[in-house]
Every structure is written in structure tokens, then in C-alpha cells.
Design a protein around this motif. Structure first.
Motif, mmCIF file in Angstrom:
data_model
loop_
_atom_site.group_PDB
_atom_site.id
_atom_site.type_symbol
_atom_site.label_atom_id
_atom_site.label_comp_id
_atom_site.label_asym_id
_atom_site.label_seq_id
_atom_site.Cartn_x
_atom_site.Cartn_y
_atom_site.Cartn_z
ATOM 1 N N GLY A 74 0.799 -1.202 0.000
ATOM 2 C CA GLY A 74 0.000 0.000 0.000
ATOM 3 C C GLY A 74 0.834 1.254 0.000
ATOM 4 N N VAL A 75 0.158 2.357 0.335
ATOM 5 C CA VAL A 75 0.767 3.669 0.468
ATOM 6 C C VAL A 75 0.344 4.218 1.815
ATOM 7 C CG1 VAL A 75 0.784 6.040 -0.411
ATOM 8 C CG2 VAL A 75 0.801 4.122 -2.022
ATOM 9 N N ALA A 76 1.325 4.570 2.652
ATOM 10 C CA ALA A 76 1.011 5.127 3.966
ATOM 11 C C ALA A 76 0.333 6.483 3.814
ATOM 12 C CB ALA A 76 2.289 5.270 4.788
ATOM 13 N N ALA A 77 -0.443 6.866 4.827
ATOM 14 C CA ALA A 77 -1.160 8.141 4.778
ATOM 15 C C ALA A 77 -0.188 9.282 4.531
ATOM 16 C CB ALA A 77 -1.913 8.362 6.087
ATOM 17 N N ARG A 78 -0.510 10.089 3.557
ATOM 18 C CA ARG A 78 0.388 11.191 3.222
ATOM 19 C C ARG A 78 -0.373 12.328 2.563
ATOM 20 N NH1 ARG A 78 4.467 8.933 -1.206
ATOM 21 N NH2 ARG A 78 4.534 7.203 0.272
ATOM 22 N N LYS A 79 0.257 13.497 2.597
ATOM 23 C CA LYS A 79 -0.263 14.661 1.899
ATOM 24 C C LYS A 79 0.265 14.641 0.474
ATOM 25 C CE LYS A 79 -0.394 19.723 2.120
ATOM 26 N NZ LYS A 79 0.069 20.919 2.879
ATOM 27 N N VAL A 80 -0.602 14.947 -0.489
ATOM 28 C CA VAL A 80 -0.219 14.967 -1.901
ATOM 29 C C VAL A 80 -0.836 16.191 -2.556
ATOM 30 C CG1 VAL A 80 0.046 12.459 -2.110
ATOM 31 C CG2 VAL A 80 -2.195 13.502 -2.499
ATOM 32 N N ARG A 81 -0.489 16.384 -3.814
ATOM 33 C CA ARG A 81 -1.128 17.462 -4.565
ATOM 34 C C ARG A 81 -2.588 17.115 -4.822
ATOM 35 N NH1 ARG A 81 4.064 17.326 -6.506
ATOM 36 N NH2 ARG A 81 3.584 15.780 -8.119
ATOM 37 N N PRO A 82 -3.430 18.101 -5.083
ATOM 38 C CA PRO A 82 -4.869 17.840 -5.243
ATOM 39 C C PRO A 82 -5.160 16.817 -6.344
ATOM 40 C CG PRO A 82 -4.489 20.185 -4.974
ATOM 41 C CD PRO A 82 -3.134 19.560 -5.120
ATOM 42 N N PHE A 83 -6.185 15.997 -6.094
ATOM 43 C CA PHE A 83 -6.645 14.987 -7.041
ATOM 44 C C PHE A 83 -8.114 14.718 -6.756
ATOM 45 C CE2 PHE A 83 -5.523 12.725 -3.241
ATOM 46 C CZ PHE A 83 -6.417 11.675 -3.152
ATOM 47 N N SER A 84 -8.773 13.995 -7.672
ATOM 48 C CA SER A 84 -10.197 13.691 -7.487
ATOM 49 C C SER A 84 -10.559 12.256 -7.799
ATOM 50 C CB SER A 84 -11.057 14.616 -8.378
ATOM 51 O OG SER A 84 -10.916 15.967 -8.009
ATOM 52 N N LEU A 85 -9.658 11.497 -8.392
ATOM 53 C CA LEU A 85 -9.956 10.117 -8.788
ATOM 54 C C LEU A 85 -8.722 9.264 -8.531
ATOM 55 C CD1 LEU A 85 -11.893 8.832 -11.825
ATOM 56 C CD2 LEU A 85 -9.489 8.171 -11.671
#
Length: 508
Positions: A74-85
């Protein structure tokens, strides 16, 4: 969309879980980003794709009768650039993802995290085995995309299906029944970009000749925020428009228990989309919307070979939903004819407003092209919950465009995706009526009876081997050609009504 998940796609994401990010997770991630070519400052935002590699999270405890227990990825909880899908892809398009993929997201600019939502794993919405998409050598395996709305935080986990030990009584005999996770797993985060200025401007048209009402007087001219989106559209099962009294009506299709399915409210007017007015009484630029034909116009086109033409419904063209034509291949692909229409649900969830439908479609388009490596959007047409119809794969709505929607049966067919997930939710009547109108017109162009059956040759799927001639209904569900849950049990139950109405619209 394969039905091996333990729970349905589109789990409500209203839970507000304030998951704090650790110091290491609090920094903005620097994933690989595949963005469109630079656009002039005056143009709309082009959209983007962030691609995050998956890594092992934890190895579940093995039980005495289980062997080869795979670790969770998986991917651990993180902040990323905006996305919607969101979606998950992997290297080998022939490989299956034997596991449960779940994601949760953080609403942009807030500390509110959604609950865990299932991402539907499948390999059935795809180009045929010998299609040009695959010959290019860049097609990847992929899950269905999931619409999550404006988000800037993400967490993903994939729990592999445990494989019984070889001597266990429940050990699989089919080599595809279980196996390790495919290599090259990546989480794709898609931002749809903003619509082009031409589609955000309201279209001022003349007064409707039937009503004498002009755009300034028409309640339908109000924006979605003023009118359409306040009517309960936030519920994924709300209907978008009222029945046309002149349109043939089919009886409701009972479910297997004999109960009539719950039907959404019919009182609301049609919604607007990205401020492009979609009401039938409004005019729009010819390159944005293909207007609906009248029954008289359809009648005038009938001849000895095409006795059962139905009026063309209103269709939002690719420019109308702001397709970035730089993403797709320039070369167009066609098939010989259209003998059948396959109905799908997009499995992207029901948590969207009709005004957001173009954004959902732009996101699916980008996911199909940039993430899975297809030539273009896979579906030939898309329908939102309010009954608006959109052109999908490029090539012309009236032409037999070769799509990538039903593995094994893309040739001589057309694919229609209803935006949403209808495994448990009842599809809005507006969407079912739109499918009926669209299939009546499209199939009528090729002399097909929507209430009849036809024969197609399989290009190879998990249900029919390559080269087998298969008898199918002219309006079929995706599951009729592939072992899958698609188009969802509730939408599949409505296909009988769609066939009935489509045949009546053709004058049969």
C-alpha cells in the motif's frame, strides 16, 4: 467489474476520521507526475496524474492451513497534490490483482478523512487481445477508477487473498484463482483539470418555440449550485428529470424477490453541467452539443433499409466536456458495424453531482490513457445520473467507433457506461431512459432491433474463448460477455425496461 470483493464499491465516505500524519508523512510527497503539455495562461488547467509506487506494509499472520501468505502492500497516509480520482495499475495487463484494494482520502483543505472505500479490481473493461491498444505494448493492468472528489491526502492498502496450502481441501485448481500480487503496483491520483473557457460560458439561445421561454426566463438556466445541485443530487440515487409523457414507459422491473425497487424522486428538473446548459430547450454551440432530433426528423430519414430509425438524443460532444485531445492518439479506429450495445456501470461510485460529471469523465479519460496506456477513453458513450449523454471515444457519435469496453466483444459493438456503481443502488430512471434513447438511435442506424438477439464472435475473454460465436441480446450487460458484476445487479435488472422503451422509440 469482477465480483470478488467482500464489499461493494462506493462505500459512503462521510466518516470524518482525523488521522494525524506523522512528521515523515506530513511533508508533501514528490511522486512522478504525468501532466499534459503546457497550455497558454488563458487556457484551462490541463489536469495531472501522480503515480505513487506501492511498498510492503505488514505481513499478516499465517494460519496452520494457509501457505505463502503475501504481505499487504500500500501507500502510507500522506499529503499529496490535489486529485479527485484514484486507481491502481500494474505492469502486466494479463495479470490479475488477487486481493482487496481499499483507499481512504482526505477532503482538500481539511482534516476530514473518509472511511475505507473499496477500489474494484478487474480486468474486463479493456481492449481486445489483438487490439491496436495492446499491440503498442504499453497497456497495463488496472483496477476500476474511483471518484473521491477534491482531495489532498491519501492512504491505500491491498490485502492479498490468502492461498490455501496445496493439500488443503479448498486449494484452488485453477491457476488464475489465486496467486501473488502483480509486479509494478502503483497508485494513480488523477486531477481532471478545469473545463475549457468555451464550455464554462453560459450559452444564450433563442426562446423555445414550443414554450416561448427564453434563457433569461428559464429556471433551467440557473446554475447547478442555484438549482440542480440543491435538489438532493448529493445522494447517489437521486433522479435528475421527470418522465416525458410522450415517451413509451416500461413497467418497473421487479428484483429477484418480487419486490419493486425503490425509485428516486421524479420532481426535479435536469441539472446543468460545468455551467454548460444541458436542458433540451436550450441552444449551444454546434461543437459542444449535438442537439436532439424530433420524431419528424427521424421519420424523414427512414428508407427501405432503415425502417426503424429513432430520434437522436441530445449528446454532449467531447469538446462539451472539455476533452484534452492532446492526450489521445490522433489515429481513429472503427469497426464494421454495430450489432450490439453493452451497458456498463463505471464503478466510480455515486458520490458525484451531475454538475461534476464532465470532471468525472475527464478523470476517467486521463486514467484510461495516461495510467492504463489505452489509445483513448474506453467507452463509446457515458450517461450521468441525470440522464445527460456524453460522447466517449473519439471518432464521431454516429459512426461505428471501435471501443475498449468489453474484453472479447469490442468489435461490432458499442459500449455505454452509466456513471456510478449500481451493484446495490437503484439506477435513476433518468439514466435508464437515456440508455434506452441512445440505444434506440445508435442501433437503429444499423438496423438492429433493441428487443432482439444477435451473434458476435468472441475475441477471447474469461467467459468465451477466442473464436467462439456467441448469441447475445442486442442490448446486453457487460456480464453477458464477461464473468463480472458489471453493470451491477440493480442496473442489469433494468435492461429489460431499456430494451422495451428503445424498441418502441424505433416504432417496433
Amino acid at each position: 467489474m469482477r465480483a470478488t470483493l467482500a464489499s461493494a464499491v462506493g462505500v459512503a465516505c462521510t466518516a470524518a476520521l482525523a488521522l494525524p500524519l506523522t512528521p515523515g508523512q506530513g511533508a508533501i510527497a514528490a511522486p512522478h507526475t504525468a501532466a499534459s503539455h503546457a497550455a497558454p495562461a488563458s487556457a484551462a488547467l490541463p489536469g495531472s496524474t501522480q503515480s505513487l509506487p506501492l511498498s510492503p506494509l505488514a505481513r499478516p499472520a499465517a494460519s496452520p492451513d494457509r501457505a505463502n501468505v503475501e504481505p499487504e502492500y500500500g501507500v502510507a497516509a500522506r499529503k499529496v497534490r490535489p486529485f479527485s480520482l484514484v486507481g491502481v495499475v500494474w505492469d502486466d495487463a494479463r495479470a490479475d490483482l488477487h486481493g482487496q484494494a481499499q483507499v481512504r482520502t482526505r477532503a482538500a483543505g481539511t482534516d476530514r478523512w473518509s472511511g475505507w472505500q473499496d477500489v474494484e479490481t478487474h480486468g474486463d473493461d479493456a481492449p481486445d487481445l489483438d487490439a491496436a491498444d495492446r499491440r503498442a505494448g504499453r497497456v497495463r493492468g488496472a483496477t476500476a477508477p474511483l471518484w473521491v472528489g477534491d482531495s489532498d491526502g491519501v492512504q491505500l492498502r491491498i490485502r492479498p487473498h490468502a492461498r490455501p496450502a496445496p493439500d488443503h481441501p479448498h486449494a484452488p485448481t485453477d491457476r488464475h484463482a489465486a496467486g501473488p500480487l502483480p509486479s509494478g503496483l502503483r497508485l494513480e491520483l488523477v486531477h481532471p483539470g478545469d473545463p475549457q473557457p468555451a464550455t464554462t460560458a453560459k450559452t444564450a439561445g433563442p426562446a423555445d418555440p414550443a414554450t416561448g421561454v427564453g434563457p433569461a426566463d428559464d429556471p433551467a438556466a440557473q446554475s447547478g449550485d442555484q438549482r440542480g445541485d440543491q435538489r438532493g443530487d448529493q445522494n447517489g440515487d437521486q433522479d435528475g428529470d421527470a418522465a416525458d409523457p410522450a415517451e413509451p414507459q416500461a413497467p418497473d422491473q421487479p428484483d429477484q424477490s418480487g419486490q419493486q425497487p425503490d425509485q428516486p424522486d421524479q420532481s426535479a428538473a435536469e441539472a446543468t453541467t460545468d455551467n454548460l446548459v444541458l436542458d433540451q430547450t436550450r441552444s449551444a454551440a454546434a461543437d459542444l452539443v449535438l442537439p436532439a432530433e424530433t420524431a419528424e426528423q427521424a421519420e424523414a430519414q427512414r428508407d427501405g433499409k432503415r425502417r426503424y430509425l429513432a430520434p437522436r438524443p441530445r449528446i454532449i460532444l467531447r469538446k462539451g466536456w472539455s476533452a484534452d485531445e492532446r492526450l489521445r492518439e490522433r489515429r481513429l479506429g472503427y469497426t464494421r458495424t454495430v450489432k450490439a450495445a453493452f451497458v456498463h456501470h463505471s464503478a466510480t461510485g455515486n458520490n458525484y453531482r451531475c454538475a461534476q460529471a464532465p470532471s468525472v469523465i475527464r478523470s476517467i479519460y486521463r486514467y484510461h490513457v495516461k495510467s492504463t496506456g489505452w489509445r483513448d477513453l474506453g467507452y463509446n458513450f457515458l450517461v450521468d445520473k441525470c440522464g445527460n449523454i456524453y460522447e466517449g471515444r473519439a471518432g464521431g457519435p454516429g459512426k461505428p467507433v471501435l471501443g475498449a469496453h468489453t474484453l472479447g466483444f469490442n468489435s461490432n459493438s458499442t459500449g455505454i457506461a452509466v456513471l456510478g456503481t449500481y451493484s446495490r443502488s437503484t439506477p435513476p430512471r433518468a439514466a435508464v431512459r437515456a440508455v434506452a434513447k441512445l440505444t434506440a438511435w445508435k442501433l437503429g442506424l444499423h438496423g438492429r432491433n433493441p428487443a432482439g438477439s444477435t451473434y458476435l464472435v468472441s475475441g477471447g475473454s474469461n467467459k468465451y474463448r477466442q473464436g467462439v460465436t456467441v448469441r447475445l441480446k442486442v442490448i446486453s450487460g457487460h456480464r453477458d460477455g464477461f464473468t463480472t458484476d458489471c453493470p451491477g445487479t440493480q442496473l442489469y435488472r433494468q435492461l429489460g425496461a431499456a430494451r422495451y422503451v428503445a424498441a418502441k422509440l424505433q416504432g417496433r
